[in-house]
Design an enzyme around this catalytic site. Sequence first.
Site, mmCIF file in Angstrom:
data_model
loop_
_atom_site.group_PDB
_atom_site.id
_atom_site.type_symbol
_atom_site.label_atom_id
_atom_site.label_comp_id
_atom_site.label_asym_id
_atom_site.label_seq_id
_atom_site.Cartn_x
_atom_site.Cartn_y
_atom_site.Cartn_z
ATOM 1 N N ARG A 108 0.821 -1.212 0.000
ATOM 2 C CA ARG A 108 0.000 0.000 0.000
ATOM 3 C C ARG A 108 0.857 1.264 0.000
ATOM 4 O O ARG A 108 0.552 2.238 -0.697
ATOM 5 C CB ARG A 108 -0.935 0.002 1.207
ATOM 6 C CG ARG A 108 -1.917 1.153 1.269
ATOM 7 C CD ARG A 108 -2.942 1.080 0.146
ATOM 8 N NE ARG A 108 -2.590 1.879 -1.003
ATOM 9 C CZ ARG A 108 -3.075 1.672 -2.223
ATOM 10 N NH1 ARG A 108 -3.902 0.689 -2.468
ATOM 11 N NH2 ARG A 108 -2.721 2.444 -3.218
ATOM 12 N N LYS A 141 1.682 25.074 -3.807
ATOM 13 C CA LYS A 141 0.482 24.439 -3.247
ATOM 14 C C LYS A 141 0.671 22.920 -3.293
ATOM 15 O O LYS A 141 0.122 22.223 -4.146
ATOM 16 C CB LYS A 141 -0.762 24.878 -4.021
ATOM 17 C CG LYS A 141 -1.047 26.366 -3.889
ATOM 18 C CD LYS A 141 -2.211 26.807 -4.755
ATOM 19 C CE LYS A 141 -2.427 28.319 -4.647
ATOM 20 N NZ LYS A 141 -3.503 28.803 -5.539
ATOM 21 N N LYS A 173 4.317 40.714 -3.471
ATOM 22 C CA LYS A 173 2.867 40.815 -3.620
ATOM 23 C C LYS A 173 2.390 42.114 -2.978
ATOM 24 O O LYS A 173 3.190 42.933 -2.516
ATOM 25 C CB LYS A 173 2.194 39.600 -2.992
ATOM 26 C CG LYS A 173 2.625 38.270 -3.620
ATOM 27 C CD LYS A 173 1.776 37.121 -3.126
ATOM 28 C CE LYS A 173 2.176 35.822 -3.787
ATOM 29 N NZ LYS A 173 1.260 34.713 -3.438
ATOM 30 N N GLU A 202 4.252 40.615 -8.569
ATOM 31 C CA GLU A 202 2.840 40.357 -8.882
ATOM 32 C C GLU A 202 2.072 41.673 -8.907
ATOM 33 O O GLU A 202 2.166 42.465 -7.981
ATOM 34 C CB GLU A 202 2.239 39.420 -7.838
ATOM 35 C CG GLU A 202 0.760 39.145 -8.038
ATOM 36 C CD GLU A 202 0.185 38.264 -6.936
ATOM 37 O OE1 GLU A 202 0.609 37.099 -6.843
ATOM 38 O OE2 GLU A 202 -0.656 38.761 -6.157
ATOM 39 N N ASP A 223 -1.872 38.866 -12.278
ATOM 40 C CA ASP A 223 -2.729 38.035 -11.434
ATOM 41 C C ASP A 223 -4.206 38.365 -11.626
ATOM 42 O O ASP A 223 -4.642 39.495 -11.388
ATOM 43 C CB ASP A 223 -2.343 38.223 -9.963
ATOM 44 C CG ASP A 223 -3.074 37.257 -9.045
ATOM 45 O OD1 ASP A 223 -3.169 36.071 -9.391
ATOM 46 O OD2 ASP A 223 -3.544 37.694 -7.984
#
Length: 287
Positions: A108, A141, A173, A202, A223
């Site tokens: 597994r 992410k 940012k 950004e 963005d």
Amino acid sequence: MNRGYTSPVTEISEKDFETLVQMALDEDLPAGDITTDTLFAKEETCTAVLLAKEEGILCGTAVIPCLIQKTKADVTWNGILSDGATLSKGTVVGELKGSLVGILKMERILLNFIQYLSGIATNANKVAKQFPNLLILDTRKTLPGYRKLAKYAVYMGGGANHRLNLSEMAMLKDNHIARAGSIQTAVQLVREKNPGKKIELEIDGIFQLNDAILAKPDIILLDNFSDTDTEKAIQILKETAPMIRIECSGGITPEKLNFLSKFDGIGVSMGYLTHTVKFLDISLDIK
């Protein structure tokens, strides 16, 4: 086209996943395997085939020798295919031979790594193959601890790597710009204190574009721009600042990619590559 903003993750080694492998073993076998230990003798041996059940891109095979070593099982791995290989339904990836008990105990965990990383590679491959003139970038992410593995899987699938971590390159940012007081001041401060490091800026609207160009970052990220503003910004950047790389992000859909594909060479960052992943169907069939 360079498939990475800094150094792409083109390979992984045991140090990148041995802790994860040990954690997986501790999680799955805190006091042995009740079923296997009850029903099978330690002396029994077998051959198990790692088999693709659907089309995709293989990734994660380096984990297998580490898993064998950590379990101290009398098992050998004969890999037939390497990471990045194209799989069809029925493709044999490799064989495990040796202790039946050992193979059953690691089954597994082995599949979790291979299916997950192959799923990411397959995800990236589908997008990169469909839009070859775009630089399809991953993001941060990722699952904690899996960052380097996930980015490696994206690269194996034909995608590109954004920064691996916060130390590799700067990304300014809105909060950073507000603290510095202006776009140009923010870029200047980071450049002075971090010579040699790439800087990405950004911006949230086309009204910031002129200031962004004057600041001369390495990359300007558009963005959540509308299609109209995206086209206008790209045209201005290519005409007035061709040395600055262009990236788009925010709610990137297949329709948006179709639109962006008419602009050769721009980057498109997509959290989707790593955070919306279906395990690739790969099985371990014991003969």
